[in-house]
Design a protein around this motif. Structure first.
Motif, mmCIF file in Angstrom:
data_model
loop_
_atom_site.group_PDB
_atom_site.id
_atom_site.type_symbol
_atom_site.label_atom_id
_atom_site.label_comp_id
_atom_site.label_asym_id
_atom_site.label_seq_id
_atom_site.Cartn_x
_atom_site.Cartn_y
_atom_site.Cartn_z
ATOM 1 N N SER A 450 0.838 -1.189 0.000
ATOM 2 C CA SER A 450 0.000 0.000 0.000
ATOM 3 C C SER A 450 0.875 1.242 0.000
ATOM 4 C CB SER A 450 -0.935 -0.004 1.210
ATOM 5 O OG SER A 450 -0.185 0.190 2.377
ATOM 6 N N GLN B 157 -3.216 6.212 9.765
ATOM 7 C CA GLN B 157 -3.576 5.256 10.816
ATOM 8 C C GLN B 157 -3.456 5.897 12.198
ATOM 9 O OE1 GLN B 157 -0.846 2.190 9.732
ATOM 10 N NE2 GLN B 157 -2.298 1.144 8.379
ATOM 11 N N ASN B 170 -16.977 5.279 14.081
ATOM 12 C CA ASN B 170 -16.445 5.215 12.711
ATOM 13 C C ASN B 170 -17.051 6.314 11.840
ATOM 14 O OD1 ASN B 170 -14.923 3.080 13.421
ATOM 15 N ND2 ASN B 170 -16.116 1.535 12.314
ATOM 16 N N ARG B 182 -16.002 2.825 5.237
ATOM 17 C CA ARG B 182 -15.335 1.571 4.909
ATOM 18 C C ARG B 182 -13.825 1.704 5.090
ATOM 19 N NH1 ARG B 182 -16.284 -2.431 0.902
ATOM 20 N NH2 ARG B 182 -14.871 -4.088 1.518
ATOM 21 N N THR B 183 -13.283 2.836 4.621
ATOM 22 C CA THR B 183 -11.850 3.078 4.755
ATOM 23 C C THR B 183 -11.459 3.177 6.218
ATOM 24 O OG1 THR B 183 -12.074 4.346 2.722
ATOM 25 C CG2 THR B 183 -9.986 4.537 3.885
ATOM 26 N N GLU B 185 -12.939 1.734 8.706
ATOM 27 C CA GLU B 185 -12.964 0.369 9.247
ATOM 28 C C GLU B 185 -11.695 -0.388 8.877
ATOM 29 O OE1 GLU B 185 -16.646 -1.231 7.777
ATOM 30 O OE2 GLU B 185 -17.776 0.251 8.943
ATOM 31 N N ASN B 186 -11.260 -0.215 7.624
ATOM 32 C CA ASN B 186 -10.032 -0.889 7.189
ATOM 33 C C ASN B 186 -8.827 -0.420 7.992
ATOM 34 O OD1 ASN B 186 -11.239 -2.454 5.295
ATOM 35 N ND2 ASN B 186 -10.813 -1.079 3.576
ATOM 36 N N HIS B 187 -8.692 0.909 8.129
ATOM 37 C CA HIS B 187 -7.571 1.464 8.894
ATOM 38 C C HIS B 187 -7.593 0.919 10.314
ATOM 39 C CE1 HIS B 187 -5.848 4.086 6.006
ATOM 40 N NE2 HIS B 187 -6.894 4.880 5.883
ATOM 41 N N ALA B 189 -8.986 -1.834 11.491
ATOM 42 C CA ALA B 189 -8.645 -3.260 11.561
ATOM 43 C C ALA B 189 -7.137 -3.453 11.401
ATOM 44 C CB ALA B 189 -9.397 -4.028 10.477
ATOM 45 N N THR B 190 -6.542 -2.729 10.435
ATOM 46 C CA THR B 190 -5.105 -2.870 10.188
ATOM 47 C C THR B 190 -4.299 -2.454 11.405
ATOM 48 O OG1 THR B 190 -5.595 -2.208 7.930
ATOM 49 C CG2 THR B 190 -3.276 -2.340 8.545
#
Lengths: 473, 217
Positions: A450, B157, B170, B182-183, B185-187, B189-190
């Protein structure tokens, strides 16, 4: 209409529908219709003046036949219970209303057993046959409707008379929009229509078609499909065409990507070779030529001249050695093969800082061992490429490189606080082979990469790869 | 008594050159030459010379491996590495495997002679541009330093972590950072995965430890 709806909702289930068990209301309605039919026939007979009996053509036999028709209809539509009930009523009516009108009839038995049995047997046999036919139809419908590929039935003029759900999903036409229209007008792109004629001819000769073709959706977008067509004989003897389509756009895209990748690989290889050839010829070749001239004919040279020539030759040889060492390192650092990823990276950073003046702040954990050679190469090259980009574009004095392992994964990160860029724009640029190359390297090893960057806010490139350490150094 | 020497290099030209060079020294005596790693190991084991001059890249058995075995089986033999590679990684690895000297091919002849002399006397010698400082720096760098997964978070992040720790939802975060839910949520989770956090409570503890939010009184 309701019957069709029922069947459709049932065919969503995991099992194919057996003889459709319709509701009580439906059976009751059919029963009432049957009773009405029987009553109508009886009423008509009773209305006739009795002296007309026996009129040729209309007697108890004819009336029984009319009753049977009603029973068959109820059996067909309403199921066994409804038709059995109508049978009993018909038998009753035959006994109490019809037979008294015909004095010559010998049998006068309330609830005539023969008629009752005949009616009930008819009801039972017909219901059974109907149920089995319905089961078979439901299976065929299910196979057509639920097939994982788009199915279409059409005549030889490609006029559609049946399509399935997948057809609607792939091409965008609902059955209402598709039926009665010609397939060629719906999904065959204009410039390809002339080929349909030959398809139809081959199908008419009983041949099968199988071809990868381009078709278009309702919205005009194109897709790649695998088309299989075969002639089928319809009930009634007419020839129809059964066509199946499978959407292979994704596979085609993957094939195209692979093709582009190998084209780019070849380009990269040629560029590298060109660079190497130029380096060997223009740089090393030139220096060697100079050296040869220096060490040239010397029959009449004095010892002093010879010594001075040798003195001048030495630094040239040293220069050559340096060039070859650098060239060899650029092509493939021996550190990577002999010592592993960590030493090779440290050597790279040392050289990078010496060449560019950009300091590398390196943090690592759990990467002292050896990994699979393709993985070591990929990580090394991705970091090298990222560092090159930083030196070239970021305008910073330091860059941070992190390399760590965590739960069977190897992570790498190259971060600078430089001028950054817009990844959306840069990645779309045709000459952005560096970033694409990084992505591809990581992607080929089952990892992901990424890029987080925005103008003015620096750049962070992070990648993770599945990694098993092979040996511990 | 002269210093007994074995020369190991797979290139005949280099070998002859070195032999000529070293034989010209009065107190050196070449007792054997070898052209690959295995031969070198056998020869050194048999002759137990004072000094082995060893090419780092040889067929059969790599120079580094030959070095390790020789050092183990003939610990009294001092080993001088002759190499094309000047990176600290190679030098450090060679020293770690038991080498006493490290000389670059193509450097001055005096360097090699001096390296052999120093080695015979039991002293370390590195030919320029290799330096002790560079080697020590290299060894220091190759050690695993303190590694905090928190540092590996990207700026985005970090923003998400900060806002999550402050108790924002969120949807709030998405609106604040002008990105999709959605982004976010991704950040989220990562970063949880990267920091090894299981739940919100651990995330809060992490945030307090890193001074992102003040600890509760």
């Amino acid at each position: 209409m309701r019957g069709i709806d029922d069947r459709r909702s049932l065919s969503n289930g995991p099992r194919l529908p057996a003889a459709a068990p319709r509701g009580f209301r439906h059976a009751a309605k059919q029963f009432l219709l049957g009773v009405a039919g029987v009553a109508l026939i009886t009423f008509a007979v009773v209305l006739f003046p009795s002296e007309r009996f026996p009129t040729p053509g209309i007697g108890p036999g004819t009336i029984s036949l009319l009753y049977l028709i009603v029973i068959v209809l109820v059996s067909h539509r309403g199921g066994f219970v409804a038709s059995a009930a109508v049978s009993l009523i018909a038998a009753f009516s035959l006994n109490y209303f019809v037979q008294p009108l015909v004095p010559s009839l010998r049998v006068r038995n309330p609830l005539d057993l023969v008629a009752t049995l005949a009616f009930l047997t008819t009801a039972w046999v017909i219901t059974g046959i109907v149920a089995r036919l319905r089961e078979r139809n439901a299976l065929l419908d299910g196979l057509f409707e639920q097939a994982p590929q788009a199915n279409a039935l059409m005549d030889l003029d490609t006029r559609l008379f049946r399509v399935n759900r997948e057809f609607t999903r792939i091409f965008g036409y609902t059955p209402q929009e598709a039926l009665g229209r010609r397939l060629i007008d719906l999904i065959v792109p204009g410039e390809m229509r002339h080929r349909i004629q030959s398809y139809t001819e081959r199908l008419a000769q009983g041949q099968r078609l199988e071809e990868e073709v381009v078709r278009q959706r309702k919205d005009g977008s194109r897709l790649h499909v695998l088309m299989v067509g075969a002639p089928v004989t319809m009930p009634g003897g007419a020839t129809a065409v059964y066509a199946m389509y499978r959407d292979i756009t994704q596979r085609k895209a993957a094939e195209a990507a692979l093709e582009a990748l190998s084209v780019r690989l070849m380009e990269v290889q040629e560029t590298e070779r060109k660079h190497l050839a130029r380096e060997l010829h223009d740089e090393i070749g030139q220096v060697l030529t100079g050296l040869r001239l220096l060490l040239g004919p010397s029959e009449d040279a004095t010892a002093e001249v010879l010594t001075s020539r040798l003195e001048r030759a030495r630094p040239i040889v040293d220069d050559l050695l340096g060039r070859i060492r650098r060239l060899s390192f650029d092509l493939r650092p021996a550190d990577l093969d002999e010592l592993g990823l960590l030493p090779a990276l440290l050597a790279l950073f040392e050289r990078y800082t010496a060449q560019t003046g950009v300091l590398v702040d390196f943090k690592h954990q759990g990467v002292a061992g050896r990994f699979a050679p393709p993985l070591e190469t990929a990580v090394y090259r991705v970091i090298q490429e990222a560092l090159t980009n930083t030196a070239r574009h970021a305008g910073v004095a330091a860059v941070t490189v992190r390399l760590w392992t965590d739960a069977g994964k190897l992570h790498l990160q190259v971060e600078d606080r430089g001028c950054g860029f817009d990844p959306e724009v840069t990645l779309k640029a045709p000459r952005c082979s560096g970033l694409m190359g990084m992505r591809e390297r990581i992607w080929l090893l089952g990892g992901s990469l990424s890029i987080e960057s925005s103008p003015g806010a620096g750049t962070t490139i992070t990648a993770e790869l599945p990694a098993a350490e092979t040996t511990v150094a | 008594m002269p210093t007994s020497i074995i020369l190991a290099d797979d290139h005949p030209v280099v070998r002859r050159g070195m032999q000529t060079l070293l034989e010209s020294e009065a107190d050196f005596s070449i007792v054997g030459v070898a052209a690959d790693g295995l031969e070198t190991v056998r020869l050194v084991e048999r002759l137990k010379p004072d000094v082995l001059v060893l090419d780092l890249m040889m067929p059969g058995l790599s120079g580094l491996e030959a070095l390790r075995i020789v050092h183990e089986r003939s610990p009294k033999t001092r080993i001088v590495i002759l190499s094309m590679y000047s990176t600290s990684a190679f030098v450090a690895q060679a020293l770690q495997n038991g080498a006493t000297g490290y000389v670059l091919k193509g450097c001055s002849e005096e360097s090699l002679v001096r390296a052999v002399k120093e080695a015979a006397a039991g002293r370390r010698f590195l030919s320029p541009p290799v330096t002790e400082i560079a080697i020590n720096a290299y060894i220091e760098q190759s050690k695993t330093g303190p590694f905090d997964p928190h540092d590996t978070l990207t700026p985005r992040q970090r923003e998400v972590l900060q806002l999550v720790a402050e108790g924002k939802t969120n949807a709030d975060i998405a609106a604040r950072l002008n990105i999709s839910r959605r982004t976010v949520e991704n950040h989220r989770a990562t970063l949880m995965q990267r920091l090894g956090l299981q739940n919100q409570a651990e995330l809060i503890r992490h945030a307090i430890r890193h001074g992102l939010i003040p600890p509760d009184e």
